[in-house]
Every structure is written in structure tokens, then in C-alpha cells.
Design a protein around this motif. Sequence first.
Motif, PDB file in Angstrom:
ATOM      1  N   ASN A 173      -5.188  -2.459  13.507  1.00 28.70           N
ATOM      2  CA  ASN A 173      -5.537  -1.836  12.158  1.00 28.70           C
ATOM      3  C   ASN A 173      -6.241  -0.792  11.684  1.00 28.70           C
ATOM      4  N   ASN A 174      -6.133   0.158  10.458  1.00 25.27           N
ATOM      5  CA  ASN A 174      -6.580   0.865  10.311  1.00 25.27           C
ATOM      6  C   ASN A 174      -7.721   1.169   9.346  1.00 25.27           C
ATOM      7  N   PRO A 175      -9.085   1.660   9.322  1.00 21.23           N
ATOM      8  CA  PRO A 175      -9.778   1.901   8.460  1.00 21.23           C
ATOM      9  C   PRO A 175      -9.903   2.191   6.709  1.00 21.23           C
ATOM     10  N   THR A 176     -10.590   1.663   5.615  1.00 24.22           N
ATOM     11  CA  THR A 176      -9.262   1.863   4.395  1.00 24.22           C
ATOM     12  C   THR A 176      -9.602   3.532   4.753  1.00 24.22           C
ATOM     13  N   SER A 177     -10.879   4.254   4.743  1.00 26.36           N
ATOM     14  CA  SER A 177     -11.461   5.633   4.990  1.00 26.36           C
ATOM     15  C   SER A 177     -10.081   6.748   5.330  1.00 26.36           C
ATOM     16  N   VAL A 178      -9.550   5.824   6.380  1.00 23.53           N
ATOM     17  CA  VAL A 178      -7.686   7.539   7.137  1.00 23.53           C
ATOM     18  C   VAL A 178      -7.209   6.598   5.774  1.00 23.53           C
ATOM     19  N   LEU A 179      -7.207   6.155   5.364  1.00 22.82           N
ATOM     20  CA  LEU A 179      -6.143   5.813   4.290  1.00 22.82           C
ATOM     21  C   LEU A 179      -5.365   7.016   2.934  1.00 22.82           C
TER      22      LEU A 179
ATOM     23  N   GLY B 212      -1.842  -0.403   8.275  1.00 26.03           N
ATOM     24  CA  GLY B 212      -1.065  -1.436   8.716  1.00 26.03           C
ATOM     25  C   GLY B 212       0.104  -2.212   8.984  1.00 26.03           C
ATOM     26  N   GLY B 213       0.507  -3.047   9.619  1.00 27.26           N
ATOM     27  CA  GLY B 213       1.932  -3.359  10.871  1.00 27.26           C
ATOM     28  C   GLY B 213       2.694  -2.978  10.408  1.00 27.26           C
TER      29      GLY B 213
END
Length: 712
Positions: free
Chosen positions: A226-232, A690-691
Amino acid sequence: MLLSVAVACTETVEVPGETVVVEKVVTETVEVPGETVTVEVVKEVQVPGETVVVKEEVVKEVMVPGETVVVEKVVTETVEVPGETVTVEVVKEVMVPGETVVVEKEVVKTVEVPGETVVVEKQVPVEVVKTVEVPVEVVKTVEVPGPERVMVKEVRAGYVTDPTNGRVYVAPQYGGSITEAKIADAPHADTWWGSASREPVTLVLEKMGIADWATPRDEWDFKSYNNPTSVLRGLLAESYDISPDGLTYTVNIRKGVNWHDKAPMNGRELVAEDIAFSFHRMTGTGSGFTEPSPHATVISNLPIESIEATDKYTVVFKLTKLHLAAFWDMYSSSNFGFIYPPEVIQEHGDAQDWRNLVGTGPYELTDWVKDSSQTFTKNPNYWGYDEKFPENRLPYLDEIKFLIIPDSSTMLAALRTGKNARLSFGITLDQAKSLQRTNPELLWTTNLDIPLTHSMDVRKPPFDDIRVRTAMQLALDLETINNTLFGGLGDTTPYGIIGPARPGYYTPFEEWPQEIKDNYAYDPERAKQLLAEAGYPNGFKTKLETVTTHPYYMNLDYTQLAVDYWSKIGVDVEIDIMEWAAYAARVNTHTYEGMAHGLRGLSWSPHFAIRIAAHSDHVWNIPGVQDPVYDAMVEAAENAGSTEELMELVKKADDYYIPQQWVTWGPMRPGFVFWQPWMVGYNGEIVIGGGRFSLYLSRVWVDSDLRDQMMR
């Protein structure tokens, strides 16, 4: 660290009436902790009246776990100058496949000149990072008859520098295909019925947000599940706005995005109503849907008041209470945020049949032979551009095919022969060593995102006593386990619920109180003492229920080794192996006996991770915790009004969880990723949001010349 070979060349050119000097300078720089070692060898050869070709050969002997890999690369350049052709053999920068390796011996072999041979030897530990050949710029000064000096400059074309890591690749090429192997097939193409269906829809359907592929890899390496929200960043959503009270989220939908040119969508433009429809269906909050998906636990229980398209390109999400993390789940993180086409659902009732699947993504699903293969064909009208190279429209590949190969030996054979471009699932340490030995041309990396843990049923004896739970942890020699099972490549650093993929949401181990740190040391004598104090001086018997097929956190080798360690403190653990359906049913109903697998060190959405791990009303609260103090902490985090507050409250719940010892901690298992060198633009990434496990394939390309050369 980067092991680099830099070559500067001044060629010999024979011109009328001159003697030309050939000079070769080879400079090697090796970065090691605390120092930089530079070796420079200069050879100057005076040759009257002829052209000399100097050959430089560099051989790297590299020790990787359990084997020796020798990498050798010599590239020939031919340069035209007036009246003749000069051929120069140049040693290029070659990065050894691997992550952290140790160079036992570095030998630079230079040209033999009359009377001497120069060998430079240096013992250095280094970390080697993979890359590709670098382009060479050669400047030549040629003396020609007359008053002028002619400067000839040659730059090898067709290369690009990756802005996220500084590596140099063959420039993006359009066309070609890639085949990958999967160990199992998905049941169908509709995530409303379960997250397993995300695999076949990832390249076809899109979400409102995505992780930014242009993020520098030293900030985030995309090697977590999963990726942190900081890179969205936005994908189908161009921007969003949050109201001052934190209850209303206004999302501006990207204009100019079209559905695939396939019935019943027929290429029409994506609009806000489409976004609202998908979330109405998933959450049961509109468009005729009154029941949420029973499988989408991350977003189906969110405090949604309404989801409404207020105009063609605006959709408004209203919540009944503060829950910032709910928006992030809908935006990008959840496995269930894919936007499905309304006309397909209205016509067929669902999207389980792949033939009906229509999306806005870079590929169309054009063939699916159940339990055999899936084929995706390029969407020629895709709207998106490469985040790294914004002038390039995506995707690069014409076709992507997945082969379903349950047998690991067959899957490995396909990788070895080049029929499989990449392999990342279930590779053991022995298999990784074998691939490095037999196929040193393969590129590879590791990731540490698979925690090995065991839950204890805290509702009844003996695990209702914290002294027993602490003893179970003290009995485990994590360092020896890591070295035995994973060659020391795993991570024994303890985490609570939140793992290293979510920085800022947990307290690092080095900052834990000493008395809590001490509970993670290997101390079997203290473990026996605690058991005696708890009333079990002779130990006890229990059962551990497990499966062998779960792809994420279950590992039978680790379980068997842990059971052996527990036996040394008098705890007799019987392993009960079962099929996944039976195991899940027992865990969901809390009818398992004694122990089961646990959830710690997670990369999932932090608010969801702390709820699923131990909140009293969550079905996957495997230890069976009923703790009102912890429940209140979880609910407070879910009501956070800002990212900063969410981080603080998740960290608080995690800090409370850690000393309870509800779940044992084992090493974080290393995962291995191997890929072909002709799959370019890829560096071992796992997901882009995500996913979305295969979406990186929409952003890589094939070096067709190298592939043809290797397949001969």
C-alpha cells in the motif's frame, strides 16, 4: 551504495605526418560506509605510424547470499573520422543484480603493455544497485591538414534519465508485449463480490486517485503493498476540497476522460454521475442500492450521509461525522474504489462476466481463459500521460498477458527462459539463490512488507494472562530465525499494528520504553519464570490453526520453527493445517483453538489497520480483544479532522496495543522480485495505489533489441 565504472577515452587517429598518442584512463569509484575508494589506472602508449586499439576489461566478482555471480560487460564503439574508422572497446557501467551484496574481490584488468601487467585489488563491502548501460559521450579532437582543428562530438542517442532515481534507460518505446505469470486466477471481474477481483480490473478500471509514479524513490520506493497518502495525486479526480467542518468533500472530476469504445458505453465521456453511481452501489447509499457490499469492509461501513453529482464534473461526499480517512479510502487506498460503468451494471446486474467489463483505463480485457490466461489490449484512446515523462502518452505496450501457473517450478522455468517477464510471488530464499546463479542477467530486488505473526485467543486461559503472552514472545530467537529461514535478509525490528510503510503513524522501536523493548529479547529462562508465575511451571498444551495457501502473512516454515522454540519452554503447540475457507470461518466466528495467525506491522490504511487488529466489534479481531479503552482510541482516530491529528491518534492507539502482547512478533519476511533486463522503466515496484498490483505495466516498455538478442 552505487558501484560505478567511469571510462574516459581519447582515441588514436592516424593522420599524415604525425605520431598520435593513445591514452586510456579508467577511473573506478567505490562508495563504502564512511569512505570513498578511487582507483585510477593510466596507460600511455606511444605508437609511431599506426592505429592502436586498447581493450579494457572489468570483471566484478560479487558474493550474494550463498553464491558468486560474475558480471562482465564490454561494449564496442566505432567512430568515423576523416580517412579511417577507429574502433574502441569501452567498458560500460554494469550494475550487479541484487540489493545489498558484498564485493569480496574487485579486480581491474588493464591492457598488458611490454614488461608489465597492472592488477588492482581492493577488499570492500558495498551495496550494489541495479541499473543499465549508460550512454557515452565521446569528444574527439582531430588534427587535419590546414589551419583548423576539427572538434568531433558524438553522443549516443536513445536514452533517458529516470527523474525519480537518476538511472539511465533505453528511451521509451511503443509497441510489443509482456507476459507475466500468476499463481492463481481471480473468480470474476466484479470487486463488489470481493477484493480478489481487483487483479483482472486493475488495468481496465480506474479510481479517483493514484500514487504519483513521479515520486522520487528515495522518498517512497513503491515496494509496499500500500502507499501512504503523502504520495497520492488525482486520477479521475482532478482536485478536491474539504469543508471547514470536515464533513463535506467536493471532488472535481477530470474532463476529457472517455470510457472504452465498447458497448454499452461506446466511448462516451466519464461524468460525475458515474463516480456517484459506483459508490452508491458499493456503499448502498443511492442509485437504487440500499445494501452495501458485504466484502468491502473498508468503505461499506463509512459514515456516509450522501454522495451526489451536483453537476457534470462535480461529485460531493457528505459524512455524518468526522472521518478523514474515509475519504482517503474512497479516493485511492481501498481495493473497492474502482469506478464501474453504470450502463453495464444496469444491463447485466453486475460485472462478474469479463466480457461485459468496460473501463476508462489504459487497457481493455480482451480474453480470459479461466485458470489459464488473461489478455489485455492497449486502449488506443487512453487519456493519461507518463508522470515521469509527461510528453509521452500512455500506455507503451500493445499487449499484456497473464498466465496462470500454480506450480512454482514451472513459473521459475518460464522466468529463466524469458517467457515470463517478472516474478514476485512466493519466491523462497533457495529459489532466489538458484535464479541468481543460473540467470545472472536477471534484475532483482527485495521488499520487507510481509510480517510473520501469531495471535493468541486472549478470551480464555492460558492466553488471558499477559505473563503467558509475554513468555511466548521471549521464547522466540528472532535473529536466529531470520538467519535460518531468510539468510538474514528479513527484518527483526518489532512493530506494533502499523508497519514501516506508514511513517509518522507509529513510534519506532528505538523510542519504545526499555521495559517493553526487553519483552522482545530472546530470553527463554525469563519466559519459563513468567509461565511459573502464571501457574504453568510445567508449561501447557495448545493448538495453532493455519493454512498454507494464504499469499500474504502465513508461512509454514516459520510456524514450525516457532513451535520448536515454544517447546523449549514447555509449551506444546499442535499445528492444525486446513483449507482457507475452513480457517477463515473459524477465525471469523472465533471458534479457533488457542492460536491463529495475527495482524501486526501492517501497510494498510492506518485507521483501518487499528480497527481490524483489535477493535471489539470487528470480525477480524483475531485475538478476540474486548477492551473499551482501545476501542475508544480507534474511534477517536476515525473522527480525526486532519492528517496530523489522524497520525497522532493512530500512534496513540498503536502505543497502547504494543505492551498488551496480544500478538507475537516474528521477522518481517523478505519478498523477492525478479524481472528481465529488457523490461525497462521498472525498478521492483509493487503497487501504484491501494490494490493495483499490475498497474505498473502501463508505465514500462520493452527494449526490443535487447529482448531479441537474449531470446536468440
